[in-house]
Structure formats: C-alpha cells, structure tokens
Design a protein around this motif. Structure first.
Motif, mmCIF file in Angstrom:
data_model
loop_
_atom_site.group_PDB
_atom_site.id
_atom_site.type_symbol
_atom_site.label_atom_id
_atom_site.label_comp_id
_atom_site.label_asym_id
_atom_site.label_seq_id
_atom_site.Cartn_x
_atom_site.Cartn_y
_atom_site.Cartn_z
ATOM 1 N N ASP A 147 65.805 51.738 86.820
ATOM 2 C CA ASP A 147 66.468 50.725 87.647
ATOM 3 C C ASP A 147 67.962 50.990 87.769
ATOM 4 O O ASP A 147 68.560 50.776 88.832
ATOM 5 C CB ASP A 147 66.203 49.324 87.084
ATOM 6 C CG ASP A 147 64.886 48.731 87.576
ATOM 7 O OD1 ASP A 147 64.373 49.220 88.600
ATOM 8 O OD2 ASP A 147 64.384 47.788 86.942
ATOM 9 N N ASP A 148 68.584 51.446 86.679
ATOM 10 C CA ASP A 148 70.009 51.790 86.743
ATOM 11 C C ASP A 148 70.238 52.914 87.751
ATOM 12 O O ASP A 148 71.190 52.871 88.548
ATOM 13 C CB ASP A 148 70.514 52.226 85.367
ATOM 14 C CG ASP A 148 70.669 51.055 84.409
ATOM 15 O OD1 ASP A 148 70.680 49.889 84.879
ATOM 16 O OD2 ASP A 148 70.758 51.294 83.180
ATOM 17 N N CYS A 150 68.373 53.689 90.355
ATOM 18 C CA CYS A 150 68.139 53.199 91.720
ATOM 19 C C CYS A 150 69.299 52.340 92.213
ATOM 20 O O CYS A 150 69.682 52.407 93.393
ATOM 21 C CB CYS A 150 66.838 52.402 91.766
ATOM 22 S SG CYS A 150 65.354 53.426 91.563
ATOM 23 N N ARG A 151 69.877 51.561 91.336
ATOM 24 C CA ARG A 151 71.030 50.738 91.741
ATOM 25 C C ARG A 151 72.228 51.626 92.073
ATOM 26 O O ARG A 151 72.962 51.362 93.032
ATOM 27 C CB ARG A 151 71.383 49.762 90.624
ATOM 28 C CG ARG A 151 70.359 48.644 90.414
ATOM 29 C CD ARG A 151 70.875 47.595 89.444
ATOM 30 N NE ARG A 151 69.877 46.548 89.187
ATOM 31 C CZ ARG A 151 69.062 46.532 88.147
ATOM 32 N NH1 ARG A 151 69.132 47.515 87.234
ATOM 33 N NH2 ARG A 151 68.193 45.569 87.986
ATOM 34 N N ASN A 152 72.415 52.678 91.292
ATOM 35 C CA ASN A 152 73.544 53.583 91.537
ATOM 36 C C ASN A 152 73.345 54.428 92.785
ATOM 37 O O ASN A 152 74.294 54.679 93.541
ATOM 38 C CB ASN A 152 73.754 54.499 90.333
ATOM 39 C CG ASN A 152 74.239 53.751 89.105
ATOM 40 O OD1 ASN A 152 74.887 52.708 89.216
ATOM 41 N ND2 ASN A 152 73.915 54.278 87.925
ATOM 42 N N GLY A 155 71.457 51.323 95.679
ATOM 43 C CA GLY A 155 72.016 49.985 95.801
ATOM 44 C C GLY A 155 71.072 48.855 95.472
ATOM 45 O O GLY A 155 71.378 47.690 95.726
ATOM 46 N N ALA A 156 69.917 49.152 94.881
ATOM 47 C CA ALA A 156 68.956 48.106 94.537
ATOM 48 C C ALA A 156 68.017 48.613 93.455
ATOM 49 O O ALA A 156 67.857 49.836 93.268
ATOM 50 C CB ALA A 156 68.148 47.682 95.763
ATOM 51 N N ALA A 157 67.399 47.688 92.723
ATOM 52 C CA ALA A 157 66.420 48.065 91.705
ATOM 53 C C ALA A 157 65.191 48.685 92.373
ATOM 54 O O ALA A 157 64.962 48.501 93.587
ATOM 55 C CB ALA A 157 66.010 46.847 90.885
ATOM 56 N N GLU A 160 62.913 46.698 94.616
ATOM 57 C CA GLU A 160 63.494 46.181 95.852
ATOM 58 C C GLU A 160 63.618 47.250 96.931
ATOM 59 O O GLU A 160 64.050 46.964 98.050
ATOM 60 C CB GLU A 160 64.876 45.595 95.554
ATOM 61 C CG GLU A 160 64.837 44.434 94.561
ATOM 62 C CD GLU A 160 66.217 44.049 94.063
ATOM 63 O OE1 GLU A 160 67.183 44.788 94.364
ATOM 64 O OE2 GLU A 160 66.339 43.024 93.361
#
Length: 255
Positions: A147-148, A150-152, A155-157, A160
C-alpha cells in the motif's frame, strides 16, 4: 488311524469341536429372533457433522487476523488473481480472503507445525523459502509495504486503484520489480497466489469456495462417502451434486 488335526492340548477345544461350535452359532443366528438378539445396544445416536474435526468457518464472525485495511487490500488482490467470468465468480466473491484470514489466524499463520529456529541461510530454489518470517509476519509486512508503494507511485492504496493498475502492480510483484522492505516481493506474490488458489478450491468448510463454486465448475463431486461405482468411469460428467465435508446445506438445516 487317529487324525492328529483333531488333537488338542489338555483342557482345550479340538479343531472338530471348534468347527462344530461355529456352525451352531451360525445356525442360531439365522433362526427367528436371532437378529434381535445380535443387535448392538447402547450405540450413540448419529448426528450430522458430529464426526467433523474442524469447526466450520463462520463468515459473519469478522476478521480474525486482518485489519479492515489489510482485508480490503487482499480482497482487491484475489479479485484480480481470480476475476469473475462466465465460468465462476471472482476470488473475492468465493470467499478466498476469508479462507486466508482464518488460515493466518491458525496454526499455518504462525508456523506452529514447522521448525522455525536458526541458522537461516539463503537456500536453493528447490529448498524453498528459508526466511525466519512466519506467514503472519510476511502478510503484515507485505501488505503494508504494498500500500505504501501504491500511494507513492499511484497516489492511492492498492484497493483504490483501477483494475488495469492493479494488474500492473501484481505483475511487478511477480517479477520482483517492487521493493517490499524486509521481504522478497516475488515470494510474497507466490504465497498470496498459492493461498488464493487453496481458498478457491478447498472444501467450503474452511471459508473459501463459497457454494462449492469451483467444484461445480470442474464437475468435482466433492467429499462423498464412496466412489467405487465410478472409479472406472473416465472423462464423463457423473451428474453428481458436490458435497462438502460438512455435508450439504439441506443436511445442516435438518441437523
């Protein structure tokens, strides 16, 4: 001439006497009323599922290992590993995440039945993973790191992301192109894939394979008592409704 086969030690039965007594017992058993005399008494009453050693999974009991965020990530993963199509529902709909959650909460999750002491050294591919991490630790670290990432990067978990982005990330995991901290991303992908397949094809008693969807797709009759009448019948549809270890829903309702 005497028959030595009829001789017996002092105080014992001769062979002829033994055969005679056995014949008398068989004749007596066939006489009227004998069936009642030979009926077993005080036998326990049979009850459905009484012989099942594993407690059936309660899907409504909530997550036993995953947090809500972890469960959402795993459901998004299994939905792409086994997407819904004309043959069956998706891995998410089939309960694969429930199966994995219950396995991680049990003996599999903390490697209770494996030798987990050092020294730990990098092994050959044939030896498999030599890490000191248990499946519980690997999932906890891997899901958080995923998840980290994907967010980096997006921009989302993971849960999402659009389906195309999820497939791209999973491909990168499989090819070991994403860093997941202390764990190998390819090994993490392989474990999740293996557990997903187990959940999809295992007995519904364990939480996956909802409504025996994969068994119906394959034509597998399930955990039936006796297959002797079908052993020689190859490559044909037997027309048998699959049965779980825990029986069918209509059996359970009567129990």
């Amino acid at each position: 001439m005497s028959n030595k086969q009829d001789a017996a030690p002092s105080g014992g039965l001769t062979r002829r006497e033994l055969l005679g007594s056995s014949a008398a017992l068989l004749i007596g058993a066939s006489a009227p009323g004998a069936a009642q005399a030979l009926t077993f008494r005080d036998t326990p009453e049979w009850k459905p599922l009484a012989n099942v050693a594993v407690e059936p999974v309660d899907e409504n009991a909530g997550w036993q290992f995953f947090t809500e965020e972890e469960a959402a990530t795993v459901e998004a993963i299994v939905e792409r590993l086994i997407p819904a199509d004309a043959l069956s529902m998706s891995g998410k709909e089939a309960g694969c995440t429930v199966f994995i959650d219950r396995q991680l909460a049990g003996a599999y999750g903390d490697s209770e039945r494996l030798y987990m002491h050092g020294p730990f050294q990098e092994g050959t591919p044939e030896q498999g993973d030599q890490s000191p991490l248990t499946p519980q630790q690997r999932y906890r670290i891997g899901l958080s790191a995923l998840d980290d990432h994907c967010r980096n990067e997006h921009g989302a978990a993971f849960a999402e992301l659009a389906d195309e982005q999820r497939d791209q990330v999973l491909t990168q995991l499989e090819e070991n192109e994403i860093a997941l901290g202390d764990i190998d991303s390819q090994v993490f992908f392989e474990i999740v894939l293996q557990n997903t397949m187990e959940g999809f094809f295992a007995d519904p008693l364990y939480g996956g394979n909802r409504d025996m969807v994969s068994w119906k797709m394959l034509g597998f009759p399930g955990a039936r008592y006796d297959y002797r009448d079908y052993v020689e019948r190859h490559n044909e549809d037997l027309g048998l409704e699959p049965v779980s270890i825990g029986g069918r829903p209509d059996w359970q309702a009567q129990g």
